[in-house]
Design a protein around this motif. Structure first.
Motif, PDB file in Angstrom:
ATOM      1  N   VAL A   1       6.430   5.143   1.657  1.00 21.60           N
ATOM      2  CA  VAL A   1       5.068   4.863   2.132  1.00 21.60           C
ATOM      3  C   VAL A   1       4.739   5.865   3.229  1.00 21.60           C
ATOM      4  CG1 VAL A   1       3.657   3.163   3.403  1.00 21.60           C
ATOM      5  CG2 VAL A   1       5.181   2.418   1.563  1.00 21.60           C
ATOM      6  N   THR A   2       3.497   6.334   3.247  1.00 26.34           N
ATOM      7  CA  THR A   2       3.058   7.224   4.332  1.00 26.34           C
ATOM      8  C   THR A   2       2.467   6.366   5.448  1.00 26.34           C
ATOM      9  OG1 THR A   2       2.445   8.850   2.664  1.00 26.34           O
ATOM     10  CG2 THR A   2       1.613   9.203   4.908  1.00 26.34           C
ATOM     11  N   VAL A   3       2.947   6.575   6.658  1.00 23.98           N
ATOM     12  CA  VAL A   3       2.400   5.818   7.794  1.00 23.98           C
ATOM     13  C   VAL A   3       1.658   6.785   8.712  1.00 23.98           C
ATOM     14  CG1 VAL A   3       2.925   4.382   9.792  1.00 23.98           C
ATOM     15  CG2 VAL A   3       4.229   4.097   7.687  1.00 23.98           C
ATOM     16  N   PHE A   4       0.398   6.459   8.972  1.00 20.53           N
ATOM     17  CA  PHE A   4      -0.432   7.261   9.876  1.00 20.53           C
ATOM     18  C   PHE A   4      -0.676   6.395  11.098  1.00 20.53           C
ATOM     19  CE2 PHE A   4      -4.344   9.032  11.555  1.00 20.53           C
ATOM     20  CZ  PHE A   4      -4.275  10.384  11.267  1.00 20.53           C
TER      21      PHE A   4
ATOM     22  N   PRO B   1       0.820  -1.222   0.000  1.00 20.68           N
ATOM     23  CA  PRO B   1       0.000   0.000   0.000  1.00 20.68           C
ATOM     24  C   PRO B   1       0.846   1.262   0.000  1.00 20.68           C
ATOM     25  CG  PRO B   1       0.118  -0.878   2.209  1.00 20.68           C
ATOM     26  CD  PRO B   1       0.852  -1.854   1.339  1.00 20.68           C
ATOM     27  N   ARG B   2       0.233   2.356  -0.362  1.00 17.61           N
ATOM     28  CA  ARG B   2       0.971   3.637  -0.351  1.00 17.61           C
ATOM     29  C   ARG B   2       0.761   4.390   0.958  1.00 17.61           C
ATOM     30  NH1 ARG B   2      -0.327   6.893  -5.515  1.00 17.61           N
ATOM     31  NH2 ARG B   2       1.064   8.358  -4.453  1.00 17.61           N
ATOM     32  N   VAL B   3      -0.330   4.063   1.625  1.00 20.00           N
ATOM     33  CA  VAL B   3      -0.567   4.668   2.945  1.00 20.00           C
ATOM     34  C   VAL B   3      -0.939   3.569   3.925  1.00 20.00           C
ATOM     35  CG1 VAL B   3      -1.883   6.380   4.260  1.00 20.00           C
ATOM     36  CG2 VAL B   3      -1.467   6.755   1.830  1.00 20.00           C
ATOM     37  N   LEU B   4      -0.336   3.613   5.104  1.00 18.23           N
ATOM     38  CA  LEU B   4      -0.656   2.629   6.147  1.00 18.23           C
ATOM     39  C   LEU B   4      -1.322   3.348   7.313  1.00 18.23           C
ATOM     40  CD1 LEU B   4       2.423   0.285   6.778  1.00 18.23           C
ATOM     41  CD2 LEU B   4       0.092  -0.415   6.282  1.00 18.23           C
ATOM     42  N   PHE B   5      -2.481   2.831   7.723  1.00 11.18           N
ATOM     43  CA  PHE B   5      -3.145   3.366   8.912  1.00 11.18           C
ATOM     44  C   PHE B   5      -2.999   2.331  10.021  1.00 11.18           C
ATOM     45  CE2 PHE B   5      -5.272   5.617   5.495  1.00 11.18           C
ATOM     46  CZ  PHE B   5      -5.350   6.913   5.999  1.00 11.18           C
ATOM     47  N   LEU B   6      -2.323   2.715  11.075  1.00 10.27           N
ATOM     48  CA  LEU B   6      -2.065   1.768  12.155  1.00 10.27           C
ATOM     49  C   LEU B   6      -2.613   2.327  13.461  1.00 10.27           C
ATOM     50  CD1 LEU B   6       1.709   1.081  11.288  1.00 10.27           C
ATOM     51  CD2 LEU B   6      -0.291  -0.149  10.433  1.00 10.27           C
ATOM     52  N   ASP B   7      -3.637   1.656  13.983  1.00  6.18           N
ATOM     53  CA  ASP B   7      -4.246   2.114  15.233  1.00  6.18           C
ATOM     54  C   ASP B   7      -3.655   1.291  16.380  1.00  6.18           C
ATOM     55  OD1 ASP B   7      -5.830   3.422  17.009  1.00  6.18           O
ATOM     56  OD2 ASP B   7      -7.733   2.883  16.087  1.00  6.18           O
ATOM     57  N   GLU B   8      -2.824   1.894  17.159  1.00  6.90           N
ATOM     58  CA  GLU B   8      -2.133   1.237  18.275  1.00  6.90           C
ATOM     59  C   GLU B   8      -1.461  -0.070  17.827  1.00  6.90           C
ATOM     60  OE1 GLU B   8      -1.738   2.433  21.190  1.00  6.90           O
ATOM     61  OE2 GLU B   8      -3.238   4.022  21.368  1.00  6.90           O
ATOM     62  N   PRO B   9      -0.534   0.008  16.876  1.00  8.75           N
ATOM     63  CA  PRO B   9       0.021  -1.235  16.320  1.00  8.75           C
ATOM     64  C   PRO B   9       0.911  -2.009  17.288  1.00  8.75           C
ATOM     65  CG  PRO B   9       1.213   0.650  15.466  1.00  8.75           C
ATOM     66  CD  PRO B   9       0.079   1.200  16.261  1.00  8.75           C
ATOM     67  N   PHE B  10       1.446  -1.339  18.290  1.00 10.38           N
ATOM     68  CA  PHE B  10       2.392  -2.027  19.179  1.00 10.38           C
ATOM     69  C   PHE B  10       1.741  -2.525  20.464  1.00 10.38           C
ATOM     70  CE2 PHE B  10       4.849   1.155  16.760  1.00 10.38           C
ATOM     71  CZ  PHE B  10       5.563   0.272  15.970  1.00 10.38           C
ATOM     72  N   GLU B  11       0.469  -2.304  20.586  1.00 11.45           N
ATOM     73  CA  GLU B  11      -0.229  -2.713  21.797  1.00 11.45           C
ATOM     74  C   GLU B  11      -0.293  -4.247  21.854  1.00 11.45           C
ATOM     75  OE1 GLU B  11      -4.451  -2.142  21.859  1.00 11.45           O
ATOM     76  OE2 GLU B  11      -4.382  -1.225  23.831  1.00 11.45           O
ATOM     77  N   GLY B  12       0.198  -4.806  22.938  1.00 13.27           N
ATOM     78  CA  GLY B  12       0.118  -6.254  23.134  1.00 13.27           C
ATOM     79  C   GLY B  12       1.177  -7.039  22.410  1.00 13.27           C
ATOM     80  N   ILE B  13       2.178  -6.363  21.866  1.00 18.08           N
ATOM     81  CA  ILE B  13       3.247  -7.068  21.154  1.00 18.08           C
ATOM     82  C   ILE B  13       4.520  -7.023  21.988  1.00 18.08           C
ATOM     83  CG2 ILE B  13       4.681  -7.054  19.076  1.00 18.08           C
ATOM     84  CD1 ILE B  13       2.440  -6.224  17.471  1.00 18.08           C
ATOM     85  N   ASP B  14       5.253  -8.139  22.003  1.00 18.85           N
ATOM     86  CA  ASP B  14       6.453  -8.184  22.838  1.00 18.85           C
ATOM     87  C   ASP B  14       7.556  -7.275  22.283  1.00 18.85           C
ATOM     88  OD1 ASP B  14       8.291  -9.694  21.038  1.00 18.85           O
ATOM     89  OD2 ASP B  14       6.757 -11.234  21.244  1.00 18.85           O
ATOM     90  N   ALA B  15       8.575  -7.059  23.105  1.00 23.90           N
ATOM     91  CA  ALA B  15       9.612  -6.077  22.767  1.00 23.90           C
ATOM     92  C   ALA B  15      10.363  -6.439  21.490  1.00 23.90           C
ATOM     93  CB  ALA B  15      10.591  -5.960  23.932  1.00 23.90           C
ATOM     94  N   ILE B  16      10.602  -7.728  21.286  1.00 21.42           N
ATOM     95  CA  ILE B  16      11.363  -8.148  20.097  1.00 21.42           C
ATOM     96  C   ILE B  16      10.550  -7.856  18.835  1.00 21.42           C
ATOM     97  CG2 ILE B  16      12.394 -10.127  18.914  1.00 21.42           C
ATOM     98  CD1 ILE B  16      12.751 -11.354  21.759  1.00 21.42           C
ATOM     99  N   ALA B  17       9.275  -8.280  18.887  1.00 23.78           N
ATOM    100  CA  ALA B  17       8.423  -8.052  17.720  1.00 23.78           C
ATOM    101  C   ALA B  17       8.240  -6.552  17.477  1.00 23.78           C
ATOM    102  CB  ALA B  17       7.068  -8.715  17.921  1.00 23.78           C
ATOM    103  N   THR B  18       8.110  -5.793  18.558  1.00 23.86           N
ATOM    104  CA  THR B  18       7.962  -4.335  18.415  1.00 23.86           C
ATOM    105  C   THR B  18       9.157  -3.756  17.682  1.00 23.86           C
ATOM    106  OG1 THR B  18       6.691  -4.217  20.453  1.00 23.86           O
ATOM    107  CG2 THR B  18       7.675  -2.169  19.700  1.00 23.86           C
ATOM    108  N   SER B  19      10.326  -4.192  18.078  1.00 25.48           N
ATOM    109  CA  SER B  19      11.555  -3.683  17.452  1.00 25.48           C
ATOM    110  C   SER B  19      11.596  -4.040  15.964  1.00 25.48           C
ATOM    111  CB  SER B  19      12.758  -4.266  18.198  1.00 25.48           C
ATOM    112  OG  SER B  19      13.923  -4.019  17.486  1.00 25.48           O
TER     113      SER B  19
END
Lengths: 546, 264
Positions: free
Chosen positions: B188-191, B155-173
């Motif tokens: 890519v534009t990330v919102f 995609p050209r634009v990504l909409f991420l609503d709380e993408p790191f919520e509930g994800i462990d530190a390794i996956a977050t990184s």
């Protein structure tokens, strides 16, 4: 007691706020219709119980109690978790004891339609006891009846908890689907054979004066009286009727013991099931091999728009993987076979019921068109798929399911009898498809206006009720009657020799009209889908069960 | 001069008497990593839901890559990837099936969808669970799968609503690096919405702060952090300044909780 009071309050608030006033009225109206539809059963049962106690005395009480209990238990289990108010997993984070949740479920289940239908019989027994042995006896029998209801409710909750435990794994739910089908057919055949055998045997023995009515009652009473959950309240009632207060007291104490004994294992089962979790899936290996398939995910190669093809494939996978939807495939064929036998082997009786059942099942299933999507329903609004394609795919899946049911039913009936394929059947089939298409159009609209979620446990779904939904459900029968009358009238007017042709022409025209209505409805309903998206996401994508 | 990936003009959304988004005018430059911040109930998710087609606006206009989100919603959806709050996964599909489903609906050829599905699952460390139904996934696995679904069609634009919520530190990184690569290399534009200001501070080039449905601050991270007299503020200081400082002693009136004593 405080926890129980709070849970009752919560149940009441959830009931008030989970549906609109209109839907609550619709639900009450539906229950009333159900009660009226079954009135011959419960009213007849009450009359028979009254007459029995008046003429045969206490010996009839175990029979009346036993029939009430077995009817409630069988209906409760067949309808899955219908009788349960709360699932324990909602309370795991709070200091609420499982037995409190269990107790609330026991009390709440007393207000279900089936226990309400047993009330007239119990009241009739109480009145008959009062007229026979005075007010004290009526009081004792009434108390015993109340105990019977409580014991039965507790037993049902234990059985439901057990069912939940057994059906925790999806593979078990699949097995249960097959079992239920076999059980249903087996029950029908078994009942018919047993009834015929017992009836013939009994008639012969009556004819030869080998057995009297009193003896038959005593035999049935002894049989049902051996069931502990019937025996305890029956002992209390018969003791009160016979003027033996010690027996009555013993019976009441036995009921209390049964109640206490059911709470602990029931609560323990609920707790074990909740902590065990659900696997939510079936055979990983089988799916793995399917995933490696080289073809497109879309179904309908080139005939359907790509979006519709992909959604159709998803819907078909869902049908194969959801026990409730899988089970729906078996209903019409089973009904056809059962009514074939109940209609003394007449093919047209089985065929007619299959056609009615197909229309009825489509109207019911279309009301739950989005019920199984869960949070995935958001995808239909996030992905670039036209709303019309989503509805087209979902409707086509319903029609494919319908075709599968039709084939299963008529192949089964063809094996059982000859001469089932007649011009009249084709006429009826065309008219039936016309009604089905109209029901599908209406049901699709209602499924979006009044979205309901499927349950994740057991075999049954969590249904909703609305005026529109009830109108679709009952409208199918009205439409079937109207179209049937039209075809019948035209066949009569056409006269001998032309009646089949005339019937087929009228049915074909009806089908054309039905198809046009359905095709146009896809566009109209596409607008409804967009308009109702917020309501649907709110209702279907939330994680809470209540 | 770059165009705007996301634009809203007087965007308003009400729920009965409550106004969730109030005449919001927003401009997200193409190729930016845009952090959309705000306290709970500020209107972040409502805004994302309107921009991605889950909600209809009550009034005002919104466009993504120049396409109106109401009248040209299919054009918008072909060009965006979304990880909504609450996710949007079908429990009965396996991970692979889900990605193929999304990929083909997004217009990818079946072979391409299948290939990308496999690659994404491996990249997200979901390869071992690829053939398992989504219902058996943990919260973190679901989040990763949802992110994979949002990426499969490039995609050209990504909409991420709380993408790191509930994800462990390794996956977050790992996800953080992946998103940064997408912005830097593929423009890519990330919102993104997040309550973790540290993450926003580390990732975002632009920030918008919303409170009570209104935009209270917008600009590049550097512009917003610049304080009077050449000083630099942290994002937390800026956020508290724009949204409202803490309301004094949080435990005021909760003496029974703050002090030792007998419980009821």
């Amino acid at each position: 007691m405080k926890t129980l009071r709070l849970l009752l309050w919560l149940r009441w608030k959830l009931f008030l706020r989970s549906t609109s006033t209109g839907n609550r009225i619709a639900g009450a109206a539906f229950t009333l219709l159900l009660l009226l539809a079954f009135s011959p059963v419960w009213f007849g049962g009450a009359m028979a119980a009254y007459a029995g106690v008046r003429h045969a005395g206490a010996a009839v009480i175990p029979i009346a109690f036993g029939v009430c209990q077995l009817a409630w238990l069988s209906m409760g289990i067949l309808s899955g978790a219908l009788g349960r108010s709360f699932d324990l997993d909602k309370f795991l984070r709070y200091p609420v004891r499982p037995r409190s949740v269990f107790a609330i479920n026991v009390l709440a289940s007393l207000l279900g339609p089936v226990p309400l239908m047993t009330l007239p019989t119990l009241v009739a027994v109480t009145i008959a006891a009062g007229q026979s042995a005075g007010f004290g006896a009526a009081l004792g029998v009434g108390a015993a009846g109340a105990c019977l209801l409580l014991v039965t409710a507790a037993l049902l909750q234990v059985l439901l908890a057990l069912l939940d435990e057994v059906l925790r794994r999806e593979s078990a739910r699949f097995a249960a689907t097959v079992f239920m089908a076999v059980f249903f057919v087996g029950l029908q055949f078994g009942t018919r054979i047993a009834t015929r055998y017992v009836a013939e045997h009994a008639v012969l023995r009556f004819a030869h004066h080998e057995i009297t009515g009193q003896q038959a009652i005593a035999l049935a009473g002894t049989f049902l009286g051996r069931i502990p959950t019937v025996a305890a309240p029956a002992l209390a009632a018969t003791g009160a009727l016979a003027g033996a207060p010690l027996s009555a007291l013993l019976g009441l104490l036995a009921c209390a013991a049964l109640l206490a004994a059911s709470v602990l294992p029931g609560a323990a089962l609920m707790r074990h099931t909740v902590r065990g979790g659900s696997d939510g899936g079936g055979s990983t290996r089988a799916r793995s091999s399917r995933d490696r398939g080289a073809g497109s995910f879309a179904f309908g190669g080139g005939v359907l728009p790509r979006g519709a093809g992909v959604v159709l494939r998803y819907e078909l996978l869902l049908t194969l993987r959801h026990p409730q939807r899988l089970m729906s495939l078996l209903v019409a064929p089973l009904v056809g076979v059962v009514f074939f036998f109940n209609g003394h082997g007449r093919a047209n009786v089985g065929a007619a019921f299959v056609l009615v059942m197909l229309a009825s099942s489509v109207s019911s299933a279309s009301l739950l068109l989005f019920a199984y999507d869960g949070p995935g329903v958001r995808s239909f609004f996030l992905l670039p798929v036209a709303p019309r394609d989503v509805l087209l795919a979902k409707n086509l899946e319903q029609l494919i399911r319908l075709l599968a049911q039709f084939l299963l039913a008529f192949i089964a009936l063809s094996f059982l009898t000859t001469g089932i394929w007649s011009p009249l059947l084709f006429t009826a089939l065309l008219a039936d498809v016309a009604i089905i298409l109209c029901a599908l159009a209406g049901g699709t609209a209602v499924s979006m206006r009044h979205p309901v979620r499927a349950r994740r446990r057991g075999l049954t779904g969590r249904g909703g009720s609305s005026w529109e939904g009830a109108a679709i459900s009952f409208g199918v029968f009205a439409a079937a009657a109207a179209v049937g009358a039209l075809v019948w009238g035209v066949r009569r007017l056409a006269g001998p020799g032309w009646e089949d042709v005339a019937g087929l022409v009228v049915a074909s025209v009806t089908l054309g009209v039905g198809a046009a209505i359905w095709w146009r409805s896809l566009d109209i309903n596409a607008g409804v889908l967009v308009d109702c998206r917020e309501k649907m996401i709110e209702a279907l994508a939330r994680t809470s069960e209540d | 001069m770059p165009g705007y990936a996301v634009e809203t003009q007087d965007l308003t959304r009400t729920f009965g008497a409550q106004t969730a988004v109030d005449h919001l005018t927003l401009r997200v430059p193409e190729g930016s990593f845009y952090g959309f911040l705000g306290p709970n109930g500020a209107g972040k998710s409502t805004t994302i839901n309107i921009l991605t087609g889950l909600l209809a606006p009550t009034s005002g206009r919104a466009s993504v890559l120049g396409y109106d989100v109401v009248s040209q919603d299919l054009e918008v959806k072909r060009r965006i990837g979304v990880v909504p709050d609450g996710l949007a996964l079908f429990d009965r599909l396996t991970g692979t099936e889900h990605l193929r489903f999304v990929g083909e609906i997004q217009g990818l050829a079946p072979a391409v969808a299948r290939q990308r599905a496999g690659e994404l699952l491996e990249a997200m460390d979901l390869g071992a669970s690829a053939a398992k139904p989504v219902s058996g996934y943990s919260h973190g696995m679901r989040k990763k799968l949802a992110l994979s679904c949002s990426l499969i069609h490039d995609p050209r634009v990504l909409f991420l609503d709380e993408p790191f919520e509930g994800i462990d530190a390794i996956a977050t990184s790992e996800i953080r690096e992946l998103l940064q690569r997408l912005v830097e290399r593929r423009k890519v534009t990330v919102f993104l919405t997040s309550h973790v200001l540290e993450v926003v501070e580390r990732l975002c080039t632009h920030v918008g702060i919303i409170a009570g449905g209104r935009l209270v601050a917008e600009g590049t991270l550097d512009e917003l952090r610049a304080g009077p007299g050449g000083t630099t503020r942290t994002l937390e200081e800026l956020f508290l300044d724009k949204v409202g400082a803490p309301r004094g002693d949080a435990s005021a009136g909760l003496g029974w909780l703050a002090e030792g004593g007998t419980s009821a």
